[in-house]
Write an enzyme that holds these catalytic residues in place. Structure first.
Site, PDB file in Angstrom:
ATOM      1  N   GLY A  58      26.983   5.928   7.127  1.00 39.04           N
ATOM      2  CA  GLY A  58      26.244   6.440   5.976  1.00 39.04           C
ATOM      3  C   GLY A  58      27.087   7.297   5.059  1.00 39.04           C
ATOM      4  N   ASP A  85      21.267   2.829  14.818  1.00 39.77           N
ATOM      5  CA  ASP A  85      20.634   3.104  16.115  1.00 39.77           C
ATOM      6  C   ASP A  85      19.838   1.888  16.581  1.00 39.77           C
ATOM      7  OD1 ASP A  85      21.612   5.725  16.186  1.00 39.77           O
ATOM      8  OD2 ASP A  85      19.879   6.518  15.125  1.00 39.77           O
TER       9      ASP A  85
END
EC number: 2.7.2.8
Length: 258
Positions: free
Chosen positions: A45, A162
């Site tokens: 990110g 995740d």
């Protein structure tokens, strides 16, 4: 072959040379003393945010997930499957680790469908085929897998890392550690919670103690624990000296129970 261990990397780790040095030193130590195969799954990110900022593109999130319009998926793919992935391969090379860079679609390792039209090119990851990655592991390679996937229709998708790691763990029958910036899940007083159940997580979300991206992380870990039928650890990459013990099954952060 022992069941693999998937190490999901996140947070600002990719932005910190010191952190990457610690991590890869720990990986070398672990690989020298254990026969267990390892797989890295990563997002990136911070890499994406820097690139978007440089291009003056807005970053929008919904429920902790990045909104990915059609005109941004190529940029995000380049950042994650390109820059972030190859940065990790370069660090592996520096530490004499034979690594292979992949994305979720390689070998159909993780199947991906569009999660929500409002989120754009954001994918939902589901277990796929273990053949390619098992073949790499059997030959001593360290697969480094980015969280970019592709649908059956050939559409590139940005997948929460995740969730991607969870789907890959289910594919491989692997154990899973989610490494992040924080040392686990913290309570209202900032203290680490050693163990977490679904009921406890729901309570902390309702109380506003678990928020934003951590909700996504906790839900992914709970989903992983349920799917895999075994605990999943959320821990920090900051304590390098603890990483080999963590990789060996010692709880160091928050252990998410099925």
């Amino acid at each position: 072959m022992m069941n693999p261990l998937i190490i999901k990397l996140g947070g600002v780790l990719l932005d910190s040379e010191e952190a990457l040095e610690r991590l890869f030193s720990a990986l070398v130590n672990y690989r020298e003393s254990h026969q267990r195969p390892l797989v890295i799954v990563h997002g990136g990110g911070c890499v994406v945010d820097e690139l978007m900022k440089g291009l003056n593109l807005p970053v929008k999130k919904k429920n902790g997930l990045r909104v990915t319009p059609a005109d941004q998926i190529d940029i995000i793919t380049g950042a994650l499957a390109g820059t972030a992935n190859k940065t990790l391969l370069a660090w592996a090379k520096k530490h004499q680790i034979a690594a292979v860079g992949l994305f979720l679609g390689d070998g159909d390792s993780v199947k991906v469908t569009q999660l929500d039209e409002e989120l754009g090119h954001v994918g939902l990851a589901q277990p796929g085929s273990p053949k390619l990655i098992n073949s790499l592991l059997e030959n001593g390679y360290l697969p480094v897998v980015s969280s970019i996937g592709v649908t059956d229709e050939g559409q590139l998708m940005n997948v929460n890392a995740d969730q991607a790691a969870t789907a890959l763990a289910a594919t491989l029958g692997a154990d899973l550690i989610l490494l992040s910036d924080v040392s686990g899940i913290l309570d209202g007083k900032g203290q680490r919670i050693a163990e977490m159940t679904a009921a406890k997580a729901e309570q902390l979300i309702e109380q506003g103690i678990i928020t934003d991206g951590m909700i996504v992380k906790v839900n992914a870990a709970l989903d992983a624990a349920r799917t895999l039928g075994r605990p999943v650890d959320i821990a920090s990459w900051r304590h390098a000296e603890q990483l080999p013990a963590l990789f060996n099954g010692m709880p160091m952060g928050t252990r998410i129970l099925a």
